[in-house]
Enzyme design. Structure first.
Site, mmCIF file in Angstrom:
data_model
loop_
_atom_site.group_PDB
_atom_site.id
_atom_site.type_symbol
_atom_site.label_atom_id
_atom_site.label_comp_id
_atom_site.label_asym_id
_atom_site.label_seq_id
_atom_site.Cartn_x
_atom_site.Cartn_y
_atom_site.Cartn_z
ATOM 1 N N ASP A 86 -9.188 -2.203 -5.288
ATOM 2 C CA ASP A 86 -8.015 -1.878 -6.109
ATOM 3 C C ASP A 86 -7.999 -2.530 -7.496
ATOM 4 O O ASP A 86 -6.951 -3.035 -7.944
ATOM 5 C CB ASP A 86 -6.739 -2.258 -5.363
ATOM 6 C CG ASP A 86 -6.575 -1.507 -4.053
ATOM 7 O OD1 ASP A 86 -7.448 -0.693 -3.714
ATOM 8 O OD2 ASP A 86 -5.572 -1.753 -3.363
ATOM 9 N N ASP A 131 -5.734 2.339 -4.507
ATOM 10 C CA ASP A 131 -4.403 2.734 -4.077
ATOM 11 C C ASP A 131 -4.145 4.119 -4.663
ATOM 12 O O ASP A 131 -4.412 4.349 -5.851
ATOM 13 C CB ASP A 131 -3.376 1.737 -4.631
ATOM 14 C CG ASP A 131 -2.660 0.967 -3.544
ATOM 15 O OD1 ASP A 131 -3.085 1.042 -2.389
ATOM 16 O OD2 ASP A 131 -1.663 0.291 -3.861
ATOM 17 N N HIS A 133 -1.148 6.688 -4.379
ATOM 18 C CA HIS A 133 0.160 7.021 -3.827
ATOM 19 C C HIS A 133 0.718 8.330 -4.371
ATOM 20 O O HIS A 133 0.591 8.616 -5.569
ATOM 21 C CB HIS A 133 1.162 5.912 -4.150
ATOM 22 C CG HIS A 133 0.838 4.592 -3.538
ATOM 23 N ND1 HIS A 133 0.429 4.457 -2.231
ATOM 24 C CD2 HIS A 133 0.877 3.333 -4.058
ATOM 25 C CE1 HIS A 133 0.225 3.173 -1.975
ATOM 26 N NE2 HIS A 133 0.489 2.470 -3.064
ATOM 27 N N HIS A 182 3.721 2.526 -8.634
ATOM 28 C CA HIS A 182 2.398 2.118 -9.088
ATOM 29 C C HIS A 182 1.329 3.022 -8.500
ATOM 30 O O HIS A 182 1.496 3.619 -7.438
ATOM 31 C CB HIS A 182 2.109 0.660 -8.708
ATOM 32 C CG HIS A 182 2.056 0.429 -7.221
ATOM 33 N ND1 HIS A 182 3.192 0.289 -6.447
ATOM 34 C CD2 HIS A 182 1.010 0.335 -6.347
ATOM 35 C CE1 HIS A 182 2.854 0.112 -5.180
ATOM 36 N NE2 HIS A 182 1.530 0.147 -5.083
ATOM 37 N N LYS A 207 -6.627 5.117 -0.499
ATOM 38 C CA LYS A 207 -5.702 4.683 0.549
ATOM 39 C C LYS A 207 -4.267 4.776 0.041
ATOM 40 O O LYS A 207 -4.020 4.840 -1.161
ATOM 41 C CB LYS A 207 -6.009 3.256 1.002
ATOM 42 C CG LYS A 207 -5.876 2.192 -0.081
ATOM 43 C CD LYS A 207 -6.352 0.844 0.423
ATOM 44 C CE LYS A 207 -6.232 -0.238 -0.635
ATOM 45 N NZ LYS A 207 -4.829 -0.596 -0.945
ATOM 46 N N CYS A 252 -3.889 -6.742 -0.496
ATOM 47 C CA CYS A 252 -4.898 -5.791 -0.029
ATOM 48 C C CYS A 252 -6.247 -6.435 0.274
ATOM 49 O O CYS A 252 -6.931 -6.037 1.225
ATOM 50 C CB CYS A 252 -5.043 -4.658 -1.043
ATOM 51 S SG CYS A 252 -3.532 -3.667 -1.197
#
Length: 328
Positions: A86, A131, A133, A182, A207, A252
């Site tokens: 990340d 990440d 999202h 984010h 993820k 993480c």
């Protein structure tokens, strides 16, 4: 292999006793300058018992063949994966910049040492996690009103603020830290930092794309409902060792390291290639990693370890006692 066995079979009885095996370990666990690492006595005995398969208090030649093929060869020639967690714009200078978090650490500082490792160390695989999202993700503070709060929650949606923890109704209920929006998919904030080297043939793992559950670990979501492709990628590469770094140390990175250790991988966290959110939580993360037979090193130690010239007893112990990852 025969020469090795004969060298340590000091009394010539065609088997190794515990003391002779202790000398095997003294020869095995050294750094690239020849300094001997000592394995704790209790752990030494546990490893001896793994290879004393008939329980007669000796490792005979047949048992040593198994020890050689499944343990010693891996220690000298590990298969190493570099997992970069990340290192994305939002965690460095965007909406969730860790420089604004309690530890006040600067996420961009991980880029240079990570790049040095990518340029100088021949890892068997390099993996970048991101990440990733959706707009309606459960972790976003401005989405707190989208889901019903469970009666057990310490805060209502109205009272909740950034970085607070609430509990959303569900089966089971979902405990969730509320973060600023984010790493929304396909935005600047979700991109890897522009100065981070992206090597050829690297693997990217996304993820956190399920709106209903957060995903700290690169292995699976926080509820362990579904996994990413990481486990499959590691099996395909026959990985034995995972070097983990990135952002954030106590979120993480830590969750990923603990999952790797639980599965049974020899796990190394590269300390100077990580930055975190909270100093106390970073220390808790480090202690958990060490307690579970992981190790924490600086980047200048990684090359010798990947090349099998710096061989740590903690990783040897992990390899011997963990059947899931190493096939023992």
């Amino acid at each position: 292999m025969d020469a090795c066995f004969s060298t340590f079979d000091k009394d010539g009885d065609e088997k190794l006793n515990l003391n002779e095996f202790r000398h095997v370990c003294r020869a095995l666990f050294r750094n690239d300058e020849g300094r001997i690492y000592t394995m704790e006595e209790e752990k030494l005995k546990q490893v001896f018992e793994v290879f004393d398969q008939n329980g007669d208090q000796f490792i005979d030649k047949d048992e040593f063949v198994f020890c050689w093929n499944h343990w010693i060869k891996t220690i000298f020639r590990p298969i190493s994966t570099f997992l970069i967690v990340d290192v994305q714009n939002d965690f460095i200078s965007g909406t969730l910049s860790i420089s604004n978090c309690p530890a006040r650490q600067n996420g961009v500082e991980v880029v240079e040492p990570i790049n040095r490792l990518l340029e100088s160390v021949e890892f068997d695989a390099v993996i970048y996690s991101l990440d990733w999202h959706p707009n309606n993700h459960i972790s976003f503070i401005n989405n707190v009103h989208l889901r019903e709060i469970d009666p057990s929650s310490p805060l209502t949606a109205k009272d909740a603020r950034m970085f607070d923890t609430v509990v959303f109704k569900g089966s089971p209920p979902t405990k969730q830290i509320l973060w600023p929006r984010h790493c929304v998919q396909n935005t600047w904030g979700s991109e890897l930092h522009k100065d981070l080297i992206i090597v050829n043939n690297a693997i990217k793992i996304y993820k956190g794309n399920n709106p209903e559950v957060d995903s700290y670990s690169v292995f699976c979501d926080n509820k362990m409902m579904s996994g990413t492709t990481l486990s499959g990628q590691l099996r395909q590469k026959n990985a034995t060792d995972i070097y983990i770094c990135g952002l954030a140390y106590d979120v993480c990175v830590g969750a990923t390291a603990m999952d790797a250790l639980t599965i049974g991988y020899r796990t190394v966290v590269v300390d100077d290639c990580c930055r975190g959110v909270d100093l106390l939580e970073i220390e808790k993360t480090k202690n958990s990693i060490l307690k579970n037979n992981g190790i924490i090193v600086n980047s200048n130690q990684v090359k010798a370890m990947v090349e099998g010239r710096d061989r740590r007893p903690e990783l040897g112990y992990k390899l011997a006692i963990e059947p899931k990852a190493n096939g023992l």
